[in-house]
Design a protein around this motif. Sequence first.
Motif, PDB file in Angstrom:
ATOM      1  N   ARG A  99       0.829  -1.212   0.000  1.00  0.00           N
ATOM      2  CA  ARG A  99       0.000   0.000   0.000  1.00  0.00           C
ATOM      3  C   ARG A  99       0.866   1.266   0.000  1.00  0.00           C
ATOM      4  N   LEU A 100       1.962   1.240   0.745  1.00  0.00           N
ATOM      5  CA  LEU A 100       2.848   2.412   0.756  1.00  0.00           C
ATOM      6  C   LEU A 100       3.413   2.669  -0.644  1.00  0.00           C
ATOM      7  N   ALA A 101       3.778   1.587  -1.319  1.00  0.00           N
ATOM      8  CA  ALA A 101       4.310   1.740  -2.667  1.00  0.00           C
ATOM      9  C   ALA A 101       3.248   2.267  -3.630  1.00  0.00           C
ATOM     10  N   GLU A 102       1.978   1.821  -3.438  1.00  0.00           N
ATOM     11  CA  GLU A 102       0.895   2.249  -4.331  1.00  0.00           C
ATOM     12  C   GLU A 102       0.612   3.742  -4.220  1.00  0.00           C
ATOM     13  N   ILE A 103       0.729   4.289  -3.013  1.00  0.00           N
ATOM     14  CA  ILE A 103       0.426   5.722  -2.851  1.00  0.00           C
ATOM     15  C   ILE A 103       1.685   6.577  -2.987  1.00  0.00           C
ATOM     16  N   GLY A 104       2.814   5.940  -3.318  1.00  0.00           N
ATOM     17  CA  GLY A 104       4.038   6.683  -3.594  1.00  0.00           C
ATOM     18  C   GLY A 104       4.719   7.260  -2.381  1.00  0.00           C
ATOM     19  N   VAL A 105       4.643   6.581  -1.227  1.00  0.00           N
ATOM     20  CA  VAL A 105       5.278   7.045  -0.001  1.00  0.00           C
ATOM     21  C   VAL A 105       6.484   6.164   0.290  1.00  0.00           C
ATOM     22  N   GLU A 106       7.606   6.800   0.564  1.00  0.00           N
ATOM     23  CA  GLU A 106       8.825   6.050   0.850  1.00  0.00           C
ATOM     24  C   GLU A 106       8.666   5.264   2.142  1.00  0.00           C
ATOM     25  N   GLU A 107       9.115   4.038   2.139  1.00  0.00           N
ATOM     26  CA  GLU A 107       8.943   3.168   3.297  1.00  0.00           C
ATOM     27  C   GLU A 107       9.997   3.477   4.362  1.00  0.00           C
ATOM     28  N   THR A 108       9.513   3.650   5.597  1.00  0.00           N
ATOM     29  CA  THR A 108      10.382   3.726   6.766  1.00  0.00           C
ATOM     30  C   THR A 108       9.818   2.766   7.805  1.00  0.00           C
ATOM     31  N   VAL A 109      10.558   2.558   8.875  1.00  0.00           N
ATOM     32  CA  VAL A 109      10.096   1.632   9.914  1.00  0.00           C
ATOM     33  C   VAL A 109       8.798   2.145  10.528  1.00  0.00           C
ATOM     34  N   LEU A 110       8.739   3.464  10.822  1.00  0.00           N
ATOM     35  CA  LEU A 110       7.533   4.022  11.425  1.00  0.00           C
ATOM     36  C   LEU A 110       6.357   3.969  10.469  1.00  0.00           C
ATOM     37  N   ARG A 111       6.568   4.337   9.220  1.00  0.00           N
ATOM     38  CA  ARG A 111       5.471   4.319   8.253  1.00  0.00           C
ATOM     39  C   ARG A 111       4.936   2.911   8.023  1.00  0.00           C
ATOM     40  N   GLU A 112       5.854   1.948   7.970  1.00  0.00           N
ATOM     41  CA  GLU A 112       5.411   0.561   7.769  1.00  0.00           C
ATOM     42  C   GLU A 112       4.564   0.098   8.949  1.00  0.00           C
ATOM     43  N   ALA A 113       4.963   0.474  10.174  1.00  0.00           N
ATOM     44  CA  ALA A 113       4.191   0.083  11.354  1.00  0.00           C
ATOM     45  C   ALA A 113       2.812   0.744  11.351  1.00  0.00           C
ATOM     46  N   MET A 114       2.761   2.029  10.977  1.00  0.00           N
ATOM     47  CA  MET A 114       1.471   2.720  10.935  1.00  0.00           C
ATOM     48  C   MET A 114       0.583   2.156   9.829  1.00  0.00           C
ATOM     49  N   ALA A 115       1.166   1.871   8.687  1.00  0.00           N
ATOM     50  CA  ALA A 115       0.381   1.301   7.586  1.00  0.00           C
ATOM     51  C   ALA A 115      -0.126  -0.092   7.955  1.00  0.00           C
ATOM     52  N   ARG A 116       0.702  -0.844   8.672  1.00  0.00           N
ATOM     53  CA  ARG A 116       0.281  -2.186   9.097  1.00  0.00           C
ATOM     54  C   ARG A 116      -0.939  -2.104  10.014  1.00  0.00           C
ATOM     55  N   LYS A 117      -0.941  -1.107  10.885  1.00  0.00           N
ATOM     56  CA  LYS A 117      -2.100  -0.921  11.766  1.00  0.00           C
ATOM     57  C   LYS A 117      -3.352  -0.585  10.960  1.00  0.00           C
ATOM     58  N   VAL A 118      -3.213   0.282   9.965  1.00  0.00           N
ATOM     59  CA  VAL A 118      -4.365   0.665   9.138  1.00  0.00           C
ATOM     60  C   VAL A 118      -4.892  -0.539   8.362  1.00  0.00           C
ATOM     61  N   VAL A 119      -3.983  -1.368   7.871  1.00  0.00           N
ATOM     62  CA  VAL A 119      -4.387  -2.578   7.147  1.00  0.00           C
ATOM     63  C   VAL A 119      -5.240  -3.466   8.039  1.00  0.00           C
ATOM     64  N   ASN A 120      -4.806  -3.669   9.274  1.00  0.00           N
ATOM     65  CA  ASN A 120      -5.574  -4.513  10.200  1.00  0.00           C
ATOM     66  C   ASN A 120      -6.908  -3.873  10.565  1.00  0.00           C
ATOM     67  N   GLN A 121      -6.924  -2.545  10.689  1.00  0.00           N
ATOM     68  CA  GLN A 121      -8.202  -1.867  10.965  1.00  0.00           C
ATOM     69  C   GLN A 121      -9.178  -2.061   9.807  1.00  0.00           C
ATOM     70  N   ALA A 122      -8.677  -1.991   8.585  1.00  0.00           N
ATOM     71  CA  ALA A 122      -9.535  -2.206   7.416  1.00  0.00           C
ATOM     72  C   ALA A 122     -10.070  -3.637   7.391  1.00  0.00           C
ATOM     73  N   ARG A 123      -9.230  -4.598   7.788  1.00  0.00           N
ATOM     74  CA  ARG A 123      -9.679  -5.995   7.792  1.00  0.00           C
ATOM     75  C   ARG A 123     -10.781  -6.225   8.825  1.00  0.00           C
ATOM     76  N   ILE A 124     -10.642  -5.573   9.969  1.00  0.00           N
ATOM     77  CA  ILE A 124     -11.686  -5.710  10.987  1.00  0.00           C
ATOM     78  C   ILE A 124     -13.018  -5.166  10.453  1.00  0.00           C
ATOM     79  N   GLU A 125     -12.984  -3.972   9.883  1.00  0.00           N
ATOM     80  CA  GLU A 125     -14.210  -3.356   9.386  1.00  0.00           C
ATOM     81  C   GLU A 125     -14.778  -4.140   8.205  1.00  0.00           C
TER      82      GLU A 125
END
Length: 661
Positions: free
Chosen positions: A172-198
């Motif tokens: 997802r980070l690559a799709e929206i053109g955002v450079e991957e960092t450790v913090l961004r990957e962790a935040m994106a991972r949380k959003v992915v799980n939130q989307a799966r719950i919903e």
Amino acid sequence: MCGIQNVTRKHGTYYYRRLIRLGLDKPFRLRMSLKTTNRRHAALLAPALTLICERVAMNMMTNIRSDGLTSAQRAEIYRRQMLIERDRLEVMHANLHIIPPEDHDDIDKALSLRLGASESAASDGVVKGKIDDFLIARIDPDDDDEPIVIMAWSDLAESIQQDGAEEAAVTRLAEIGVEETVLREAMARKVVNQARIEAVREFRRVLADPSTAYAPVQVAGYEPINPQNSSPTVTSHQPVANEWVTMTPSEAVLRFFEHNPRTGGKDGNSRKKGEPWTLKTRNQFELPAMLLEQVMDGRALATVTHDDLVKLDQCFEKLHGPSFRKSPKHRDMTIWQIIDETEAKVVAGEEAMKKEAKRKGRVTDTKIKPAEHLSRKELGLGVVTTNRHWGFLRQLTGWFNKHHPLGRLDYGAFIMNDTRNQRELQSVYTVEQGREIFNLPPWTGSKSHARRMQPGDLLVHDAWYFVPLIAWYSGMRRDEICGLDVNDVETEDGFWFFNVRANDVRRVKTISSARKVPVAKELQRLGLIDYVTALREAGEKTLFPELVAESGLGQMGDAYYKRIWTKIAKELAFLKGGQAMHAFRHTAIDSMKGAGIPSEIRADFAGHALKGETEGRYSKAHMALLRNAVATIPEVTKHLDPFPVSLLPAKLREPRKARVK
């Protein structure tokens, strides 16, 4: 002191000390030994360490601002993942129809097992940041013969074709053109799980009511499509998807105003004719959206869920309605800060009641609390207020859903019926209470212009004197009285009347509110007409110029209530809930009803909607009927003597200046 900046000396050894602040966070102190007793060596090391500290602090501040994900980026990741999860769940469900699962003979049970496991795994990912392998058990408590199914999540994850949250976050980070960092990957991972719950919860709702799976299809005008001649329809001026994906509730309100000229448009002044929304209505529309945005922690409106509405409703129950956002201080606070302040007042009130009960030797008597504190029974916004908030939010999200699909929001779960007896709410004043009101100093003599509630010899014709009198003898609304223009008091065929209509300082409540109300003889005896004439000669335009705000903002009725009526009310021991300025109106209407005045005349007098109005509504005969209705209102001011016109000094009639914060 050793004389070197940021360096101290203790027991012969030099130490480096520096206070470092990152943004608005609390500063921290750096202290380290330079491991030298040589002053010259310490003087060389200290500037180098200072330069390093500055460079590191700047890098850390830059990373703090840019290394994470913005709310717009998180919303876009959430949207993309939701679309993927919806398709994945549909494919998984269809596969269960084609290939029977090994763990269950019943497709419903197999699907329930997979949905439950997916939601549990995603919840772990949100809370812990990772998903550890765990065991899943399914037991049917109603069927002892049903075998117990136990599986590992790692085995089940393969059958539901779900990628790992880490891989999905990086993609997802690559799709929206955002450079991957450790913090961004962790935040994106949380959003992915939130989307799966919903997505799982949404899938369950659709299973419970399959008719909601797709938007309604337009059937009328249907024509078969010829595959050979069909071509995709291109609609021009399509809004950019990201525009709606990243829009916050407050931003959506501004767009709603812009799209709906009836509201007054973007700046409130788009309609040159007609009656656009008032500033008060626009503010009332903006408020629930702003509160929802605070409850959603600034997320985009596109991500709103029913759980967010539940959280907002819980907040409404923790607020104190009479004081909520009534002060400038509250308008600068978030709903969470106001809730914390309210809770502190409740706790302080409970403690004060306990201490007072113990002091008087009545340990169990905790019913009396200090006036400055609150009790839990007083918390919760009123039904009318919350229903208005939910109605405006439903209007906003319904409009937004036409531009960008939202999850299912059930406002019916929050809108309540007002079960209170409206007749009991309409408190009236008795004749004795009316005489008690008009025996107070504003009508019998005040000490000075600044001390109107203290007895004295000063009698003045102004809002203090005439607003309650007009309210008693006309039954007009507070804003209708306070916003009268001097030209709204007219005469025809020798009879005076109030022409209730929209003017430069206020509008009328409804179309039927525009009406003519006869001026009671008692008002004329007490000098109202002479007062109007004197104001005209003094060059005034409004009947009560002292209520006008210099800024032009606010309603004159509100100014009267805060500046004058609250002081009068303190002297009326008989006042109870529901008895305020509006009780004058109910008193007049009840008097007419008791005198047998027909309901049509009472409705016309009060400005209520009429059925079957005729062209001669304000004919001479009709005005005579209205004058007869006014005559039935009890006269409670016979003890007052009229006095020559006495206006406020010109300085006190000037528009009110804004209070300095």
